[in-house]
Design an enzyme around this catalytic site. Structure first.
Site: not given
Length: 588
Positions: A329-330, A441, A335, A138, A437
Protein backbone atom coordinates in the site's frame (compact mmCIF):
# COMPACT_ATOMS: atom_id res chain seq x y z
CA UNK A 1 -18.54 -3.35 -18.29
CA UNK A 2 -19.04 -7.01 -17.47
CA UNK A 3 -21.60 -8.50 -19.87
CA UNK A 4 -22.90 -4.96 -20.53
CA UNK A 5 -24.82 -3.57 -23.51
CA UNK A 6 -23.52 -0.02 -23.15
CA UNK A 7 -20.16 1.63 -23.73
CA UNK A 8 -18.86 4.47 -21.58
CA UNK A 9 -16.61 7.12 -23.11
CA UNK A 10 -13.42 7.89 -21.24
CA UNK A 11 -12.27 11.41 -22.12
CA UNK A 12 -8.58 12.24 -21.75
CA UNK A 13 -7.56 15.88 -21.94
CA UNK A 14 -4.40 17.41 -23.33
CA UNK A 15 -3.37 21.06 -23.42
CA UNK A 16 -2.17 23.13 -26.37
CA UNK A 17 -0.75 26.66 -26.26
CA UNK A 18 -2.45 29.55 -28.05
CA UNK A 19 0.97 30.38 -29.55
CA UNK A 20 3.00 27.16 -30.06
CA UNK A 21 6.12 29.20 -30.79
CA UNK A 22 6.85 32.77 -29.68
CA UNK A 23 8.28 34.16 -32.91
CA UNK A 24 9.64 37.31 -31.33
CA UNK A 25 11.78 35.28 -28.92
CA UNK A 26 12.74 32.84 -31.66
CA UNK A 27 13.88 35.62 -34.00
CA UNK A 28 15.90 37.15 -31.16
CA UNK A 29 17.83 33.87 -30.86
CA UNK A 30 16.09 32.65 -27.71
CA UNK A 31 15.11 29.28 -29.16
CA UNK A 32 14.36 27.69 -25.77
CA UNK A 33 12.35 30.67 -24.56
CA UNK A 34 10.36 30.59 -27.82
CA UNK A 35 8.88 27.24 -26.70
CA UNK A 36 7.94 28.49 -23.24
CA UNK A 37 4.17 28.39 -23.81
CA UNK A 38 4.34 24.96 -25.46
CA UNK A 39 6.29 23.55 -22.50
CA UNK A 40 3.90 25.16 -20.04
CA UNK A 41 0.90 23.57 -21.77
CA UNK A 42 2.57 20.20 -22.08
CA UNK A 43 3.43 20.11 -18.36
CA UNK A 44 -0.28 20.21 -17.46
CA UNK A 45 -0.86 16.63 -18.58
CA UNK A 46 2.65 15.19 -18.32
CA UNK A 47 2.98 14.40 -14.58
CA UNK A 48 0.00 14.22 -12.23
CA UNK A 49 0.40 15.01 -8.51
CA UNK A 50 3.72 16.84 -8.80
CA UNK A 51 5.50 17.47 -5.51
CA UNK A 52 3.90 20.55 -3.96
CA UNK A 53 6.65 21.38 -1.46
CA UNK A 54 7.70 24.35 -3.65
CA UNK A 55 5.67 27.33 -4.93
CA UNK A 56 6.20 26.13 -8.52
CA UNK A 57 4.89 22.66 -7.63
CA UNK A 58 1.84 24.15 -5.89
CA UNK A 59 1.06 26.34 -8.88
CA UNK A 60 1.32 23.41 -11.32
CA UNK A 61 -1.04 21.33 -9.15
CA UNK A 62 -3.65 24.07 -9.00
CA UNK A 63 -3.33 24.66 -12.77
CA UNK A 64 -3.86 20.93 -13.37
CA UNK A 65 -6.86 20.72 -11.07
CA UNK A 66 -8.53 23.67 -12.76
CA UNK A 67 -7.64 22.53 -16.27
CA UNK A 68 -9.02 18.98 -15.98
CA UNK A 69 -12.10 20.06 -14.01
CA UNK A 70 -12.93 22.87 -16.42
CA UNK A 71 -12.40 20.74 -19.53
CA UNK A 72 -14.70 18.05 -18.15
CA UNK A 73 -17.38 20.50 -17.04
CA UNK A 74 -17.40 22.35 -20.36
CA UNK A 75 -17.77 19.03 -22.19
CA UNK A 76 -20.62 17.94 -19.88
CA UNK A 77 -22.50 21.19 -20.43
CA UNK A 78 -21.91 21.08 -24.20
CA UNK A 79 -23.29 17.57 -24.53
CA UNK A 80 -26.19 18.31 -22.20
CA UNK A 81 -27.26 21.35 -24.23
CA UNK A 82 -27.05 19.34 -27.44
CA UNK A 83 -29.58 16.92 -26.01
CA UNK A 84 -31.88 19.17 -23.97
CA UNK A 85 -31.26 22.75 -25.16
CA UNK A 86 -31.43 23.98 -21.55
CA UNK A 87 -29.31 23.72 -18.41
CA UNK A 88 -32.20 24.17 -15.99
CA UNK A 89 -32.67 20.40 -15.80
CA UNK A 90 -28.95 19.66 -15.33
CA UNK A 91 -29.38 18.09 -11.84
CA UNK A 92 -32.06 15.74 -13.19
CA UNK A 93 -29.83 14.37 -15.97
CA UNK A 94 -26.22 14.79 -14.78
CA UNK A 95 -24.36 13.58 -11.70
CA UNK A 96 -20.89 14.95 -10.98
CA UNK A 97 -19.00 13.08 -8.25
CA UNK A 98 -15.95 14.78 -6.74
CA UNK A 99 -13.29 12.19 -5.91
CA UNK A 100 -11.76 13.80 -2.80
CA UNK A 101 -10.70 17.47 -2.94
CA UNK A 102 -8.53 17.38 -6.09
CA UNK A 103 -11.44 18.43 -8.37
CA UNK A 104 -13.16 20.64 -5.73
CA UNK A 105 -12.47 23.73 -7.84
CA UNK A 106 -15.27 22.33 -10.04
CA UNK A 107 -17.79 23.89 -7.62
CA UNK A 108 -16.55 27.40 -8.42
CA UNK A 109 -15.98 26.58 -12.11
CA UNK A 110 -19.52 25.27 -12.63
CA UNK A 111 -20.80 28.47 -11.00
CA UNK A 112 -18.62 30.54 -13.36
CA UNK A 113 -19.85 28.69 -16.42
CA UNK A 114 -23.50 28.98 -15.40
CA UNK A 115 -23.27 32.67 -14.44
CA UNK A 116 -20.74 34.09 -16.91
CA UNK A 117 -21.26 31.88 -19.98
CA UNK A 118 -24.87 30.75 -19.74
CA UNK A 119 -26.47 33.78 -18.10
CA UNK A 120 -27.90 32.35 -14.86
CA UNK A 121 -28.27 34.47 -11.74
CA UNK A 122 -26.06 33.62 -8.76
CA UNK A 123 -28.80 32.00 -6.64
CA UNK A 124 -30.20 29.93 -9.50
CA UNK A 125 -26.70 28.83 -10.51
CA UNK A 126 -26.00 27.86 -6.89
CA UNK A 127 -29.09 25.64 -6.72
CA UNK A 128 -28.14 23.90 -9.98
CA UNK A 129 -24.52 23.46 -8.88
CA UNK A 130 -25.30 22.04 -5.46
CA UNK A 131 -27.97 19.66 -6.76
CA UNK A 132 -25.63 18.36 -9.49
CA UNK A 133 -22.44 17.84 -7.51
CA UNK A 134 -21.73 15.23 -4.83
CA UNK A 135 -18.50 14.67 -2.91
CA UNK A 136 -16.71 11.51 -1.76
CA UNK A 137 -14.28 12.11 1.08
CA UNK A 138 -11.34 9.69 1.31
CA UNK A 139 -9.39 10.93 4.30
CA UNK A 140 -9.71 12.09 7.90
CA UNK A 141 -6.24 13.64 7.85
CA UNK A 142 -6.73 17.43 8.02
CA UNK A 143 -3.49 18.00 6.08
CA UNK A 144 -4.84 15.88 3.21
CA UNK A 145 -7.83 18.20 2.74
CA UNK A 146 -6.26 20.57 0.23
CA UNK A 147 -5.89 24.25 0.93
CA UNK A 148 -4.44 26.92 -1.37
CA UNK A 149 -2.82 30.25 -0.44
CA UNK A 150 -5.30 33.03 -1.23
CA UNK A 151 -2.68 35.10 -3.18
CA UNK A 152 -1.87 32.10 -5.44
CA UNK A 153 -5.55 31.29 -6.00
CA UNK A 154 -6.42 34.92 -6.67
CA UNK A 155 -3.55 35.33 -9.14
CA UNK A 156 -4.35 32.18 -11.14
CA UNK A 157 -8.16 32.17 -10.81
CA UNK A 158 -9.36 35.70 -9.96
CA UNK A 159 -12.97 35.13 -11.05
CA UNK A 160 -13.19 31.92 -9.08
CA UNK A 161 -11.91 33.72 -6.00
CA UNK A 162 -14.76 36.23 -6.36
CA UNK A 163 -17.27 33.39 -6.67
CA UNK A 164 -15.83 31.62 -3.61
CA UNK A 165 -16.17 34.81 -1.56
CA UNK A 166 -19.76 35.06 -2.80
CA UNK A 167 -20.54 31.46 -1.79
CA UNK A 168 -18.85 32.00 1.55
CA UNK A 169 -20.93 35.09 2.33
CA UNK A 170 -24.13 33.23 1.46
CA UNK A 171 -23.32 30.23 3.66
CA UNK A 172 -21.95 32.13 6.65
CA UNK A 173 -24.98 34.43 6.74
CA UNK A 174 -27.26 31.37 6.60
CA UNK A 175 -25.33 29.73 9.46
CA UNK A 176 -25.48 32.87 11.60
CA UNK A 177 -29.15 33.74 10.98
CA UNK A 178 -30.77 30.31 10.75
CA UNK A 179 -28.58 28.15 13.01
CA UNK A 180 -27.18 30.80 15.42
CA UNK A 181 -23.62 29.63 14.80
CA UNK A 182 -20.99 31.02 17.17
CA UNK A 183 -17.81 32.77 16.03
CA UNK A 184 -15.68 29.58 16.44
CA UNK A 185 -18.22 27.61 14.40
CA UNK A 186 -18.28 30.30 11.69
CA UNK A 187 -14.48 30.16 11.50
CA UNK A 188 -14.58 26.36 11.22
CA UNK A 189 -17.04 26.25 8.28
CA UNK A 190 -15.63 29.25 6.39
CA UNK A 191 -14.15 28.61 2.95
CA UNK A 192 -11.25 30.86 3.95
CA UNK A 193 -8.91 29.75 6.72
CA UNK A 194 -7.91 32.92 8.57
CA UNK A 195 -5.41 31.25 10.92
CA UNK A 196 -2.00 32.53 9.85
CA UNK A 197 -1.61 32.64 6.08
CA UNK A 198 -5.08 32.98 4.53
CA UNK A 199 -5.93 29.87 2.53
CA UNK A 200 -8.87 28.54 0.50
CA UNK A 201 -10.23 25.33 2.08
CA UNK A 202 -11.09 22.95 -0.75
CA UNK A 203 -12.63 20.34 1.57
CA UNK A 204 -15.13 22.90 2.85
CA UNK A 205 -15.83 24.06 -0.71
CA UNK A 206 -16.54 20.48 -1.81
CA UNK A 207 -18.82 19.91 1.19
CA UNK A 208 -20.77 23.15 0.87
CA UNK A 209 -21.08 22.81 -2.93
CA UNK A 210 -22.54 19.27 -2.81
CA UNK A 211 -25.95 17.82 -2.01
CA UNK A 212 -24.36 14.56 -0.78
CA UNK A 213 -21.11 13.93 1.10
CA UNK A 214 -20.14 10.32 1.61
CA UNK A 215 -17.49 8.44 3.49
CA UNK A 216 -16.13 5.12 2.25
CA UNK A 217 -16.61 2.90 5.30
CA UNK A 218 -19.06 2.92 8.18
CA UNK A 219 -16.42 3.94 10.74
CA UNK A 220 -14.94 6.62 8.48
CA UNK A 221 -18.37 8.14 7.85
CA UNK A 222 -19.19 8.36 11.55
CA UNK A 223 -15.76 9.87 12.33
CA UNK A 224 -16.25 12.50 9.58
CA UNK A 225 -19.25 13.80 11.53
CA UNK A 226 -17.25 14.44 14.68
CA UNK A 227 -13.81 15.36 13.32
CA UNK A 228 -12.97 17.13 10.03
CA UNK A 229 -16.56 18.14 9.18
CA UNK A 230 -18.13 18.39 12.65
CA UNK A 231 -19.45 21.94 12.27
CA UNK A 232 -20.48 21.55 8.63
CA UNK A 233 -22.41 18.44 9.69
CA UNK A 234 -24.26 20.55 12.28
CA UNK A 235 -25.13 23.07 9.56
CA UNK A 236 -26.24 20.40 7.06
CA UNK A 237 -27.09 17.29 9.16
CA UNK A 238 -28.72 15.36 6.30
CA UNK A 239 -25.86 15.42 3.81
CA UNK A 240 -23.29 12.94 5.15
CA UNK A 241 -23.92 9.31 4.20
CA UNK A 242 -21.88 6.12 3.85
CA UNK A 243 -20.89 4.16 0.77
CA UNK A 244 -18.43 1.46 1.82
CA UNK A 245 -15.84 0.89 -0.88
CA UNK A 246 -15.86 -2.21 -3.04
CA UNK A 247 -13.48 -3.95 -5.42
CA UNK A 248 -14.21 -5.33 -8.86
CA UNK A 249 -14.28 -9.15 -8.78
CA UNK A 250 -13.53 -9.19 -12.53
CA UNK A 251 -9.98 -7.98 -11.92
CA UNK A 252 -9.43 -9.01 -8.31
CA UNK A 253 -10.61 -12.59 -8.60
CA UNK A 254 -11.37 -13.71 -12.14
CA UNK A 255 -8.40 -12.03 -13.86
CA UNK A 256 -5.71 -12.12 -11.18
CA UNK A 257 -6.53 -15.58 -9.81
CA UNK A 258 -7.73 -17.87 -12.62
CA UNK A 259 -6.83 -20.97 -10.61
CA UNK A 260 -9.12 -20.06 -7.73
CA UNK A 261 -11.84 -18.86 -10.11
CA UNK A 262 -11.76 -22.23 -11.88
CA UNK A 263 -11.92 -24.12 -8.57
CA UNK A 264 -14.92 -22.07 -7.42
CA UNK A 265 -16.74 -22.61 -10.74
CA UNK A 266 -16.18 -26.36 -10.48
CA UNK A 267 -17.51 -26.33 -6.92
CA UNK A 268 -20.56 -24.00 -6.96
CA UNK A 269 -21.13 -23.13 -10.62
CA UNK A 270 -21.00 -19.81 -12.48
CA UNK A 271 -23.53 -17.67 -10.60
CA UNK A 272 -20.80 -15.82 -8.63
CA UNK A 273 -19.36 -14.43 -11.89
CA UNK A 274 -22.37 -12.12 -12.13
CA UNK A 275 -23.38 -11.97 -8.46
CA UNK A 276 -20.33 -12.00 -6.20
CA UNK A 277 -22.46 -12.58 -3.12
CA UNK A 278 -23.16 -16.08 -4.49
CA UNK A 279 -19.67 -16.95 -3.21
CA UNK A 280 -21.46 -17.64 0.07
CA UNK A 281 -22.29 -21.04 -1.38
CA UNK A 282 -18.62 -21.95 -0.74
CA UNK A 283 -19.15 -21.69 3.02
CA UNK A 284 -20.14 -25.34 3.56
CA UNK A 285 -16.86 -26.42 1.93
CA UNK A 286 -14.64 -24.53 4.43
CA UNK A 287 -14.06 -27.64 6.54
CA UNK A 288 -14.08 -30.14 3.66
CA UNK A 289 -10.65 -31.78 3.54
CA UNK A 290 -10.75 -32.46 -0.21
CA UNK A 291 -11.73 -28.88 -1.03
CA UNK A 292 -9.07 -27.59 1.38
CA UNK A 293 -6.41 -29.59 -0.52
CA UNK A 294 -7.51 -28.09 -3.83
CA UNK A 295 -7.65 -24.58 -2.31
CA UNK A 296 -4.16 -25.05 -0.82
CA UNK A 297 -2.82 -26.26 -4.19
CA UNK A 298 -4.09 -23.10 -5.92
CA UNK A 299 -2.51 -20.93 -3.20
CA UNK A 300 0.83 -22.72 -3.53
CA UNK A 301 0.78 -22.33 -7.30
CA UNK A 302 0.27 -18.57 -6.87
CA UNK A 303 3.08 -18.41 -4.32
CA UNK A 304 5.45 -20.27 -6.65
CA UNK A 305 4.61 -17.78 -9.41
CA UNK A 306 5.35 -14.82 -7.11
CA UNK A 307 8.55 -16.43 -5.84
CA UNK A 308 9.76 -16.84 -9.42
CA UNK A 309 9.03 -13.18 -10.14
CA UNK A 310 10.92 -12.03 -7.02
CA UNK A 311 13.90 -14.24 -7.85
CA UNK A 312 14.05 -12.98 -11.43
CA UNK A 313 13.72 -9.32 -10.43
CA UNK A 314 15.68 -9.25 -7.18
CA UNK A 315 17.73 -12.42 -6.97
CA UNK A 316 16.09 -13.42 -3.67
CA UNK A 317 15.11 -17.08 -3.39
CA UNK A 318 11.93 -17.80 -1.42
CA UNK A 319 10.43 -21.03 -0.09
CA UNK A 320 6.76 -21.28 -1.18
CA UNK A 321 6.07 -23.38 1.93
CA UNK A 322 6.82 -20.36 4.15
CA UNK A 323 4.03 -18.01 5.22
CA UNK A 324 3.83 -15.15 2.70
CA UNK A 325 3.10 -12.16 4.95
CA UNK A 326 2.34 -9.19 2.66
CA UNK A 327 1.86 -5.47 3.24
CA UNK A 328 1.44 -3.51 0.02
CA UNK A 329 0.00 0.00 0.00
CA UNK A 330 1.06 3.63 -0.07
CA UNK A 331 3.92 4.26 2.34
CA UNK A 332 2.61 6.45 5.16
CA UNK A 333 3.29 6.61 8.88
CA UNK A 334 -0.37 5.99 9.74
CA UNK A 335 -0.37 2.78 7.65
CA UNK A 336 2.46 1.65 9.94
CA UNK A 337 4.88 -0.20 7.70
CA UNK A 338 7.31 0.94 10.43
CA UNK A 339 5.48 -1.22 13.01
CA UNK A 340 5.74 -4.22 10.69
CA UNK A 341 9.49 -3.69 10.16
CA UNK A 342 10.16 -3.25 13.89
CA UNK A 343 8.32 -6.53 14.54
CA UNK A 344 10.48 -8.19 11.87
CA UNK A 345 13.62 -6.95 13.67
CA UNK A 346 12.28 -8.20 17.02
CA UNK A 347 11.47 -11.59 15.45
CA UNK A 348 14.98 -11.69 13.93
CA UNK A 349 16.49 -11.09 17.38
CA UNK A 350 14.36 -13.85 18.93
CA UNK A 351 15.19 -16.35 16.20
CA UNK A 352 18.89 -15.83 16.79
CA UNK A 353 18.52 -15.92 20.59
CA UNK A 354 16.27 -19.02 20.70
CA UNK A 355 17.23 -21.13 17.67
CA UNK A 356 15.91 -24.28 19.38
CA UNK A 357 12.28 -23.13 19.16
CA UNK A 358 9.99 -24.33 16.39
CA UNK A 359 9.74 -21.08 14.39
CA UNK A 360 7.21 -20.74 11.59
CA UNK A 361 9.05 -19.89 8.31
CA UNK A 362 7.89 -16.44 7.21
CA UNK A 363 8.50 -14.10 4.27
CA UNK A 364 7.63 -10.46 4.95
CA UNK A 365 6.91 -8.75 1.63
CA UNK A 366 6.53 -4.99 1.25
CA UNK A 367 5.76 -2.78 -1.74
CA UNK A 368 4.37 0.70 -2.23
CA UNK A 369 5.24 4.26 -3.11
CA UNK A 370 5.83 7.37 -1.03
CA UNK A 371 4.95 10.96 -1.87
CA UNK A 372 8.02 12.69 -3.37
CA UNK A 373 8.55 15.10 -0.46
CA UNK A 374 7.50 12.79 2.40
CA UNK A 375 10.84 12.37 4.17
CA UNK A 376 9.83 9.81 6.81
CA UNK A 377 8.03 7.64 4.26
CA UNK A 378 11.20 7.56 2.16
CA UNK A 379 13.17 6.59 5.27
CA UNK A 380 10.78 3.72 5.96
CA UNK A 381 11.39 2.39 2.44
CA UNK A 382 15.13 2.67 3.05
CA UNK A 383 14.78 0.90 6.41
CA UNK A 384 12.84 -2.00 4.87
CA UNK A 385 15.59 -2.49 2.28
CA UNK A 386 18.39 -2.18 4.84
CA UNK A 387 16.74 -4.68 7.20
CA UNK A 388 16.11 -7.06 4.30
CA UNK A 389 19.75 -6.98 3.23
CA UNK A 390 21.00 -7.93 6.72
CA UNK A 391 18.38 -10.55 7.61
CA UNK A 392 18.43 -12.29 4.22
CA UNK A 393 22.20 -12.77 4.35
CA UNK A 394 22.43 -13.98 7.98
CA UNK A 395 23.01 -17.77 8.13
CA UNK A 396 21.95 -17.84 11.79
CA UNK A 397 18.34 -17.38 10.72
CA UNK A 398 18.59 -20.51 8.52
CA UNK A 399 16.20 -19.05 5.95
CA UNK A 400 13.31 -19.02 8.45
CA UNK A 401 12.80 -15.28 7.96
CA UNK A 402 13.11 -13.30 4.74
CA UNK A 403 12.26 -9.65 4.11
CA UNK A 404 11.57 -8.32 0.61
CA UNK A 405 10.76 -4.81 -0.57
CA UNK A 406 9.68 -5.06 -4.21
CA UNK A 407 10.38 -1.85 -6.14
CA UNK A 408 8.14 -0.10 -8.69
CA UNK A 409 4.81 -1.16 -7.23
CA UNK A 410 1.86 -1.00 -9.64
CA UNK A 411 -1.43 -2.78 -10.32
CA UNK A 412 0.21 -5.45 -12.49
CA UNK A 413 2.49 -6.37 -9.59
CA UNK A 414 -0.50 -6.30 -7.22
CA UNK A 415 -2.21 -8.87 -9.42
CA UNK A 416 0.70 -11.21 -8.63
CA UNK A 417 0.90 -10.36 -4.92
CA UNK A 418 -2.77 -10.54 -3.97
CA UNK A 419 -3.41 -14.21 -4.96
CA UNK A 420 -0.14 -15.31 -3.31
CA UNK A 421 -0.71 -13.82 0.15
CA UNK A 422 -1.22 -16.04 3.17
CA UNK A 423 -1.38 -13.11 5.59
CA UNK A 424 -2.74 -9.65 4.75
CA UNK A 425 -1.34 -6.76 6.82
CA UNK A 426 -4.01 -4.10 7.49
CA UNK A 427 -2.45 -2.47 10.53
CA UNK A 428 -3.20 1.26 10.25
CA UNK A 429 -3.62 3.38 13.38
CA UNK A 430 -7.30 3.02 14.29
CA UNK A 431 -9.37 5.98 13.15
CA UNK A 432 -7.01 7.05 10.37
CA UNK A 433 -7.70 4.74 7.40
CA UNK A 434 -10.83 5.79 5.54
CA UNK A 435 -11.54 2.34 4.15
CA UNK A 436 -8.81 0.45 2.37
CA UNK A 437 -9.44 -1.81 -0.61
CA UNK A 438 -6.29 -3.93 -0.45
CA UNK A 439 -7.82 -5.53 2.67
CA UNK A 440 -10.77 -6.64 0.51
CA UNK A 441 -8.62 -7.92 -2.37
CA UNK A 442 -6.47 -10.12 -0.14
CA UNK A 443 -9.39 -11.57 1.81
CA UNK A 444 -11.34 -12.34 -1.38
CA UNK A 445 -8.34 -14.34 -2.59
CA UNK A 446 -8.10 -16.43 0.57
CA UNK A 447 -5.69 -14.55 2.83
CA UNK A 448 -6.13 -14.21 6.58
CA UNK A 449 -6.18 -10.58 7.72
CA UNK A 450 -4.21 -9.25 10.67
CA UNK A 451 -5.51 -5.78 11.36
CA UNK A 452 -6.82 -3.06 13.60
CA UNK A 453 -10.47 -2.06 13.90
CA UNK A 454 -10.00 0.64 11.31
CA UNK A 455 -11.63 1.55 8.00
CA UNK A 456 -13.44 -1.31 6.31
CA UNK A 457 -11.69 -3.86 8.57
CA UNK A 458 -14.61 -3.28 10.96
CA UNK A 459 -17.19 -4.33 8.36
CA UNK A 460 -14.96 -7.16 7.11
CA UNK A 461 -14.93 -8.61 10.62
CA UNK A 462 -18.73 -8.43 10.69
CA UNK A 463 -19.02 -10.23 7.33
CA UNK A 464 -16.30 -12.90 7.60
CA UNK A 465 -16.81 -13.49 11.31
CA UNK A 466 -14.62 -12.49 14.25
CA UNK A 467 -13.07 -16.00 14.30
CA UNK A 468 -11.78 -15.59 10.74
CA UNK A 469 -9.80 -12.37 11.14
CA UNK A 470 -7.04 -11.50 13.64
CA UNK A 471 -7.81 -8.14 15.25
CA UNK A 472 -5.40 -6.37 17.61
CA UNK A 473 -4.61 -2.98 19.10
CA UNK A 474 -6.36 0.16 20.19
CA UNK A 475 -9.74 1.22 18.86
CA UNK A 476 -10.29 4.66 17.31
CA UNK A 477 -11.79 5.90 20.60
CA UNK A 478 -8.85 4.56 22.58
CA UNK A 479 -6.36 6.24 20.22
CA UNK A 480 -8.19 9.57 20.57
CA UNK A 481 -8.28 9.19 24.36
CA UNK A 482 -4.57 8.32 24.57
CA UNK A 483 -3.66 11.38 22.49
CA UNK A 484 -5.90 13.66 24.55
CA UNK A 485 -4.66 12.41 27.93
CA UNK A 486 -0.96 12.39 27.03
CA UNK A 487 0.43 9.16 25.58
CA UNK A 488 3.81 8.17 27.14
CA UNK A 489 5.66 6.09 24.52
CA UNK A 490 8.99 6.22 26.38
CA UNK A 491 7.55 4.31 29.33
CA UNK A 492 6.01 1.73 26.97
CA UNK A 493 9.30 1.22 25.15
CA UNK A 494 11.36 0.95 28.33
CA UNK A 495 8.94 -1.65 29.72
CA UNK A 496 9.21 -3.83 26.59
CA UNK A 497 12.54 -5.59 26.22
CA UNK A 498 11.81 -6.74 22.66
CA UNK A 499 10.68 -3.30 21.47
CA UNK A 500 13.52 -1.45 23.19
CA UNK A 501 16.10 -3.85 21.76
CA UNK A 502 14.67 -3.65 18.23
CA UNK A 503 14.61 0.17 18.30
CA UNK A 504 18.15 0.32 19.70
CA UNK A 505 19.35 -2.01 16.94
CA UNK A 506 17.76 0.17 14.26
CA UNK A 507 18.92 3.50 15.75
CA UNK A 508 22.49 2.33 16.37
CA UNK A 509 23.17 1.65 12.69
CA UNK A 510 23.28 -2.16 12.70
CA UNK A 511 21.23 -2.15 9.49
CA UNK A 512 22.87 0.99 8.04
CA UNK A 513 26.64 0.73 8.66
CA UNK A 514 27.27 3.10 5.74
CA UNK A 515 25.28 5.78 7.63
CA UNK A 516 24.87 4.79 11.31
CA UNK A 517 22.59 7.74 12.13
CA UNK A 518 20.24 7.25 9.18
CA UNK A 519 17.29 6.11 11.30
CA UNK A 520 18.00 7.99 14.53
CA UNK A 521 15.35 10.61 13.85
CA UNK A 522 12.74 8.00 12.94
CA UNK A 523 13.31 6.16 16.24
CA UNK A 524 13.53 9.36 18.30
CA UNK A 525 10.10 10.31 16.97
CA UNK A 526 8.63 7.21 18.64
CA UNK A 527 10.18 8.07 21.99
CA UNK A 528 8.96 11.67 21.85
CA UNK A 529 5.35 11.55 20.67
CA UNK A 530 4.37 8.30 18.83
CA UNK A 531 1.33 9.97 17.21
CA UNK A 532 0.61 6.83 15.19
CA UNK A 533 0.74 4.51 18.23
CA UNK A 534 3.52 2.30 16.89
CA UNK A 535 4.92 1.76 20.38
CA UNK A 536 1.42 1.78 21.84
CA UNK A 537 0.29 -1.17 19.71
CA UNK A 538 3.58 -3.08 19.46
CA UNK A 539 2.91 -5.68 22.17
CA UNK A 540 -0.62 -6.36 20.91
CA UNK A 541 0.75 -6.70 17.36
CA UNK A 542 3.49 -9.19 18.32
CA UNK A 543 0.99 -11.26 20.32
CA UNK A 544 -1.35 -11.28 17.31
CA UNK A 545 1.51 -12.40 15.05
CA UNK A 546 2.30 -15.33 17.33
CA UNK A 547 -1.40 -16.26 17.25
CA UNK A 548 -1.15 -16.21 13.43
CA UNK A 549 1.83 -18.60 13.71
CA UNK A 550 -0.22 -20.99 15.82
CA UNK A 551 -3.10 -20.99 13.33
CA UNK A 552 -0.74 -21.43 10.35
CA UNK A 553 0.77 -24.61 11.82
CA UNK A 554 -2.71 -26.19 11.94
CA UNK A 555 -3.44 -26.49 8.21
CA UNK A 556 -7.03 -27.63 8.58
CA UNK A 557 -7.85 -24.71 10.84
CA UNK A 558 -5.94 -22.24 8.63
CA UNK A 559 -7.69 -23.20 5.41
CA UNK A 560 -11.10 -23.30 7.06
CA UNK A 561 -10.60 -19.64 8.01
CA UNK A 562 -9.18 -18.52 4.66
CA UNK A 563 -11.88 -20.31 2.65
CA UNK A 564 -14.52 -18.57 4.76
CA UNK A 565 -12.85 -15.26 3.89
CA UNK A 566 -13.27 -15.96 0.18
CA UNK A 567 -16.82 -17.20 0.68
CA UNK A 568 -17.98 -14.21 2.74
CA UNK A 569 -16.37 -11.28 0.91
CA UNK A 570 -19.02 -10.98 -1.83
CA UNK A 571 -20.67 -7.94 -0.24
CA UNK A 572 -17.46 -5.95 -0.83
CA UNK A 573 -17.94 -6.00 -4.60
CA UNK A 574 -17.85 -2.63 -6.35
CA UNK A 575 -21.11 -3.70 -8.03
CA UNK A 576 -22.87 -3.29 -4.67
CA UNK A 577 -21.11 0.03 -4.02
CA UNK A 578 -22.04 1.47 -7.41
CA UNK A 579 -25.66 0.32 -7.03
CA UNK A 580 -25.78 2.31 -3.79
CA UNK A 581 -24.27 5.42 -5.40
CA UNK A 582 -26.72 5.15 -8.31
CA UNK A 583 -29.77 4.65 -6.15
CA UNK A 584 -29.01 6.90 -3.18
CA UNK A 585 -26.88 9.77 -4.60
CA UNK A 586 -27.27 9.98 -8.37
CA UNK A 587 -30.96 8.93 -8.47
CA UNK A 588 -30.08 6.97 -11.62
Amino acid sequence: GWRANRVNTLRLWTAQPIDPILLEAFNAGDHIGALRESNKAESLARVLYPADATPAGQELRLRQEFFFSSASLQDILRRHRQQYDTLENLPDKVAIQLNDTHPAVAVAELMRLLCDVHGFGFDEAWDITRNTIAYTNHTLLPEALETWPVPLFERLLPRHMQIIYGINAKVLLEARREKNFTDPQIRAISLIDENGERRVRMGNLAFIGSHSINGVSALHTELMKVTVFADLHKLYPDRINNKTNGITPRRWLQQCNPGLTSLIRDTIGDKFLDDTEALRELDPYAGDSEFQKKFAAVKRENKVRLAQLIQSRMGIKLDPSAMFDIQVKRIHEYKRQFLNIIEAVALYDQMRSRPELDWVPRVKIFAGKAAPSYHNAKLIIKLANDVARVINSDPAVRGLLKVVFIPNYNVSLAEMLVPAADLSEQISTAGMEASGTGNMKFALNGALTIGTLDGANVEMRDHVGADNIVIFGMTADEVAKARAEGHNPRAIIENSRDLAQALHTIASGVFSPDDPHRFTGLVDGLYQHDWFMVAGDFEAYTNAQREVDRIFTDEKRWYAKTIRNTARMGWFSSDRTIRQYAREIWRA
